[in-house]
Design a protein around this motif. Sequence first.
Motif, PDB file in Angstrom:
ATOM      1  N   PRO A 105       0.829  -1.209   0.000  1.00 21.61           N
ATOM      2  CA  PRO A 105       0.000   0.000   0.000  1.00 21.61           C
ATOM      3  C   PRO A 105       0.861   1.255   0.000  1.00 21.61           C
ATOM      4  O   PRO A 105       1.880   1.325   0.679  1.00 21.61           O
ATOM      5  N   LYS A 106       0.421   2.245  -0.783  1.00 19.78           N
ATOM      6  CA  LYS A 106       1.123   3.529  -0.832  1.00 19.78           C
ATOM      7  C   LYS A 106       0.387   4.582  -0.022  1.00 19.78           C
ATOM      8  O   LYS A 106       0.935   5.607   0.326  1.00 19.78           O
ATOM      9  N   PHE A 107      -0.899   4.336   0.237  1.00 24.79           N
ATOM     10  CA  PHE A 107      -1.731   5.264   0.993  1.00 24.79           C
ATOM     11  C   PHE A 107      -2.652   4.460   1.897  1.00 24.79           C
ATOM     12  O   PHE A 107      -3.245   3.468   1.459  1.00 24.79           O
ATOM     13  N   LEU A 108      -2.764   4.881   3.152  1.00 22.03           N
ATOM     14  CA  LEU A 108      -3.666   4.233   4.104  1.00 22.03           C
ATOM     15  C   LEU A 108      -4.526   5.297   4.782  1.00 22.03           C
ATOM     16  O   LEU A 108      -4.003   6.307   5.271  1.00 22.03           O
ATOM     17  N   LEU A 109      -5.830   5.081   4.779  1.00 25.50           N
ATOM     18  CA  LEU A 109      -6.751   5.911   5.543  1.00 25.50           C
ATOM     19  C   LEU A 109      -7.233   5.053   6.709  1.00 25.50           C
ATOM     20  O   LEU A 109      -7.812   3.985   6.502  1.00 25.50           O
ATOM     21  N   ALA A 155       4.351   4.090   3.028  1.00 25.58           N
ATOM     22  CA  ALA A 155       2.968   4.543   2.836  1.00 25.58           C
ATOM     23  C   ALA A 155       2.727   5.893   3.492  1.00 25.58           C
ATOM     24  O   ALA A 155       3.267   6.200   4.550  1.00 25.58           O
ATOM     25  N   THR A 156       1.893   6.694   2.844  1.00 22.80           N
ATOM     26  CA  THR A 156       1.359   7.908   3.454  1.00 22.80           C
ATOM     27  C   THR A 156       0.144   7.472   4.261  1.00 22.80           C
ATOM     28  O   THR A 156      -0.713   6.752   3.755  1.00 22.80           O
ATOM     29  N   ILE A 157       0.082   7.919   5.507  1.00 24.72           N
ATOM     30  CA  ILE A 157      -0.996   7.481   6.388  1.00 24.72           C
ATOM     31  C   ILE A 157      -1.782   8.695   6.872  1.00 24.72           C
ATOM     32  O   ILE A 157      -1.204   9.641   7.403  1.00 24.72           O
TER      33      ILE A 157
END
Length: 119
Positions: free
Chosen positions: A44-48, A72-74
Motif C-alpha cells: 500500500p502507498k496510501f492508508l486511511l 505509505a502515506t498514512i
Amino acid sequence: SITPTSREQDAPFACAAGQSEALVPAAQCAEAFAQVVSSLASAPKFLLVTSSAPSEQVQRQLALLRELAPSATIHAVSSLRGALGATGTNPFGIFGLSEGSGSTSVGIAEGASSPETAR
C-alpha cells in the motif's frame, strides 16, 4: 515491513479495505492491515485509518502501521465510532491504495455533500 518486488512494477492500481473487531488496539491494527495487504497486488502507498480508540492508543496503532508499511502515506481519523465496512461498524478500519507503476493523488474538499457539488 513490506519489501517492494518486481511484481509491484507491473501491478495495476488497486484499493482494499480491512476492519477489525478485536479488543486490543495492536491486534485491531494487525488484523485490518493483513486484510488490506492480502487484497492488494502490491504494497500500500496510501492508508486511511479510522479508529474508535483513545488518542494515545491510535498513536500506537499508527506507529505499528509505519513499521508495517514504511513507504505509505498514512491519514488517520479518530473520535469516531469506528469504521463502516461490509460487516457493519467495527472499532478499527483501514482503506488502502496501491498505485502500481502509476501515481495517485488523494484530496479532501468541502462541497461534496450533494451530487451537484461533488467533483
